[in-house]
Structure formats: structure tokens, C-alpha cells
Design an enzyme around this catalytic site. Structure first.
Site, PDB file in Angstrom:
ATOM      1  CG  ASP A 182      -1.910  -0.947   1.476  1.00  0.00           C
ATOM      2  OD1 ASP A 182      -2.434  -2.078   0.317  1.00  0.00           O
ATOM      3  OD2 ASP A 182      -2.564  -0.902   2.158  1.00  0.00           O
ATOM      4  CG  ASP A 221      -3.676  -6.008  -4.548  1.00  0.00           C
ATOM      5  OD1 ASP A 221      -5.085  -5.147  -4.186  1.00  0.00           O
ATOM      6  OD2 ASP A 221      -3.153  -5.706  -3.554  1.00  0.00           O
ATOM      7  CB  CYS A 268      -2.312  -6.357   0.182  1.00  0.00           C
ATOM      8  SG  CYS A 268      -3.559  -6.019  -0.358  1.00  0.00           S
ATOM      9  CG  HIS A 317      -5.709  -0.640  -2.200  1.00  0.00           C
ATOM     10  ND1 HIS A 317      -5.183  -1.285  -0.795  1.00  0.00           N
ATOM     11  CD2 HIS A 317      -5.305   0.202  -2.145  1.00  0.00           C
ATOM     12  CE1 HIS A 317      -5.082  -0.180   0.160  1.00  0.00           C
ATOM     13  NE2 HIS A 317      -4.845   0.820  -0.960  1.00  0.00           N
ATOM     14  CG  ASP A 377      -3.701   3.641  -0.118  1.00  0.00           C
ATOM     15  OD1 ASP A 377      -3.193   5.388   0.303  1.00  0.00           O
ATOM     16  OD2 ASP A 377      -4.348   3.487   0.391  1.00  0.00           O
TER      17      ASP A 377
END
Length: 364
Positions: free
Chosen positions: A116, A247, A349, A245, A196
Site C-alpha cells: 500500500d 489487486d 498486500c 486497491h 495508495d
């Protein structure tokens, strides 16, 4: 820095998500502190989890949670080491400490998710500014490592921190109705640069990014201007109404292979640049979960880590995903990671790849 210390830190170089992994940072949940409920937390956090933050906000995460998750992080580090990958861990501090800026006061969160707070683009470490007050100083748990990589020759870009004052956040944002007249709304404004690192995914000279509740247009433009003309930034948008995010939405698996989250991504939303690629739809996550998901959706199942073009570290309970990956020619390596899920991430992550053996090139 001594020659011995230098030898423990390799060259910084990573251009995509699948080149052979040689060096990585693995996070920690030591001293993790539960954030208090705020509008920006509500923008991405499942509404059923609000009770957890109201009960524990400002306190350490329950001891059993952190102990079980740290065991899995230690095991991840050991598995990576056995696979020949150099592993480094951050230097955590007491995230329960209160800190103050001219506009607000807060406590920290954790050093669990290096993905992150930083990303490697070629030979450059890009430090993200973040969008949550509880994550304002999080990067300092990783600064010792970044400084060593910098001393070893890496480039280091640190994005400007937002003030995170009240005016940075949109107080009229409604998490129950995030789309108005067909236009996606976000809890952060465009007043200041914000992103991020986990909202970006790298495919060689092409980098894909989504606007989200932590990443704004100014943040995307800041990255575009600073990383160099050899890279092309592609802004994408999918069906997740509470994006944070990328992913768990799209995952480049290997040259010519892209996995998508079919609940958020329709075929017509996939950028045309991927037309020649094989599109693989991720299977539904395994249910039920034995631990609550306080920060995230069920689709943490897609949050896995590629060791190279074939081998992938994946959570051991995700049998349908493991079977699908094998069907498409991959070699999944199952590891336990379910106890880490409540902290808001999974294997991808919890790591930040520092060096992958490969070259910068286009895959399109």
C-alpha cells in the site's frame, strides 16, 4: 553503511508482477491499532464491520488476532526464503501513539501492508502519500529499509503528503449511494495529491491505475509526471462501487494472461490493449470465512503473489482458485493466510517486491 550491511540489500529492480522474484519486503502486524470509525473508513469498509471499529477503535487489535496473523506472516517469510527469495521486514513502532498536525490528531494503524505504501517502478522506489490519517506516518516503519536501498543506488521518490484536513474529504459522500447520475463519487477530493501504491499494477512499460477512495486524479498525474516518459499510465474503471486497491479486481498473471474479478469487471470494461490476452475469470471465494472481514470484501482470494511466470503463492483454503490456476498452467503454492484477512489484505498486500529478474519492455 558497512560492506556487510550493503550485501544484505540487493539492487532495486521490478517492472511487472511475474518476473522471477529475488527480494521482497514482508509486513508485520506488531503493535497494530484499530482505527476509529470515520467517513473515509466507511467509504470502503463493509457496513457489517462498523461494530468492530466502534468497539475497538483506538485500541490494539485483539491479541489473538495479531498473534495468529503474525504466525502466518513469519511462515510466509520462511516459505519465500526457502524459495530463494531475500526477505526483509519493517521496523514497527507503537501505532497506538497519538500524533497531531495543525489540522487534526490521530493514532496509527500498522506496518502490515508494504504494497500500500510503496511500489517499485524499474529502479525507483515510489513512496505513496496515503489518504487515511491513521496511515500518515506508516511509511516510517519501512524507512530504514528504503534508506538502505537508496544508499545502494536506488532512486527514491516520495509523493507530497496531503494535509488530510477536513476539506480534503468530501463530507457529502454517501457510501450507500456512491454513484450519482452515472458518475462514481469518492470520499476524497481533488484538493491535494493522494494515492495508495496498491491502486497501481505494473505490466512492463504500461502501468494500470484506478481512481478510488484513496487515489485521486492529482495523485495519478503526479505519478505520471515523475516516473518518466518510457512508461504509459492507463486509467481504468470497473464496477466496484467502493474501490480501494486494484489487486482484488484485475491481476496480471504472466505475459498474455490476465485474471479478473467477474463480480466487478465486465468484458467491455477491460482495456482494449488486453484484447490479445487470455482473460481468466476468478472463481467465487470459498465460504464461510472463519474470521470476520473487517476491512475488505471476500475477493482477497485474488490477492496472491507470483514467484515467477508459473509459481504463485495462494491461500490454502481457496481450492477452486488453486484448481483454476493449475488448469491454466500455473503451479500454485498453498500457504495458510486466512488469519491475516481481517487486517484487510492477503499475500500480495502483505508484500512489496523489491527485485524481480527481468527487463523493462512492452507486453502489448
Amino acid at each position: 553503511m558497512s560492506s556487510e550491511a550493503k550485501s544484505q540489500f540487493g539492487k532495486v529492480w521490478s517492472c511487472n508482477e511475474w518476473d522471477p522474484l529475488e527480494e521482497v519486503i514482508v509486513g508485520t502486524v506488531k503493535y497494530a491499532t484499530v482505527p476509529k470509525w470515520t467517513p473515509w473508513l466507511a467509504s470502503t469498509t463493509p457496513s457489517h464491520a462498523k461494530w468492530f471499529f466502534e468497539k475497538y477503535g483506538g485500541q490494539p487489535f485483539p491479541e489473538e488476532m495479531t498473534e495468529n496473523a503474525e504466525v502466518e506472516l513469519d511462515n510466509l517469510s520462511n516459505v519465500l526464503t526457502e524459495l530463494g527469495v531475500t526477505v526483509h521486514r519493517p521496523t514497527p513502532f507503537d501505532f497506538g501513539q497519538e500524533y497531531r498536525t495543525p489540522w487534526w490528531d490521530s493514532q496509527g494503524l500498522y506496518a502490515a501492508m508494504p504494497r500500500d505504501v510503496m511500489m517499485v517502478v524499474g529502479d525507483t522506489i515510489v513512496e505513496a502519500p496515503m489518504a487515511w490519517r491513521s496511515r500518515y506516518f506508516e511509511i516510517f516503519a519501512f524507512r530504514d529499509l528504503i534508506e538502505k536501498y537508496f544508499e545502494g543506488g536506488a532512486k527514491w521518490l516520495a509523493a507530497p503528503k496531503s494535509s488530510m484536513s477536513d476539506s480534503f474529504y468530501r463530507r457529502d459522500y454517501d457510501p450507500e449511494n456512491p454513484t450519482i447520475d452515472g458518475v462514481r463519487q469518492f470520499v476524497i477530493s481533488e484538493r491535494e495529491v493522494s494515492f495508495d501504491a496498491a491502486d497501481f499494477t505494473r505490466v512492463g512499460k504500461d502501468i494500470f491505475v484506478q481512481k478510488s477512495n484513496v487515489t485521486n486524479t492529482l495523485g495519478i498525474e503526479w505519478v505520471r509526471r515523475h516516473i518518466g516518459d518510457e512508461y504509459t499510465i492507463h486509467e481504468v474503471e470497473f464496477g466496484d462501487e467502493h474501490p480501494m486497491h486494484i489487486d482484488t479486481t484485475i491481476v496480471p498473471l504472466a505475459p498474455g494472461k490476465l485474471m479478473i474479478n467477474p463480480s466487478w469487471v465486465t468484458r467491455d470494461q477491460i482495456p482494449k490493449i488486453f484484447d490479445s490476452w487470455e482473460i481468466i475469470e476468478a472463481p467465487e471465494p470459498v465460504h464461510p470465512y472463519d474470521k470476520a472481514l473487517y476491512f475488505s470484501s471476500d475477493w482477497l482470494t485474488m490477492n496472491f503473489l507470483s514467484i515467477d511466470e508459473r509459481r504463485i503463492l495462494v491461500e490454502e483454503n481457496e481450492a477452486p482458485l488453486i484448481e483454476l490456476l493449475r488448469k491454466h498452467g500455473f503451479e500454485p503454492i498453498p500457504i495458510p493466510f486466512r488469519n491475516f484477512y481481517p487486517f484487510g489484505g492477503s499475500i500480495h498486500c502483505a508484500t512489496a517486491d523489491i527485485r524481480r529478474r527481468g527487463e523493462l519492455k512492452s507486453y502489448f
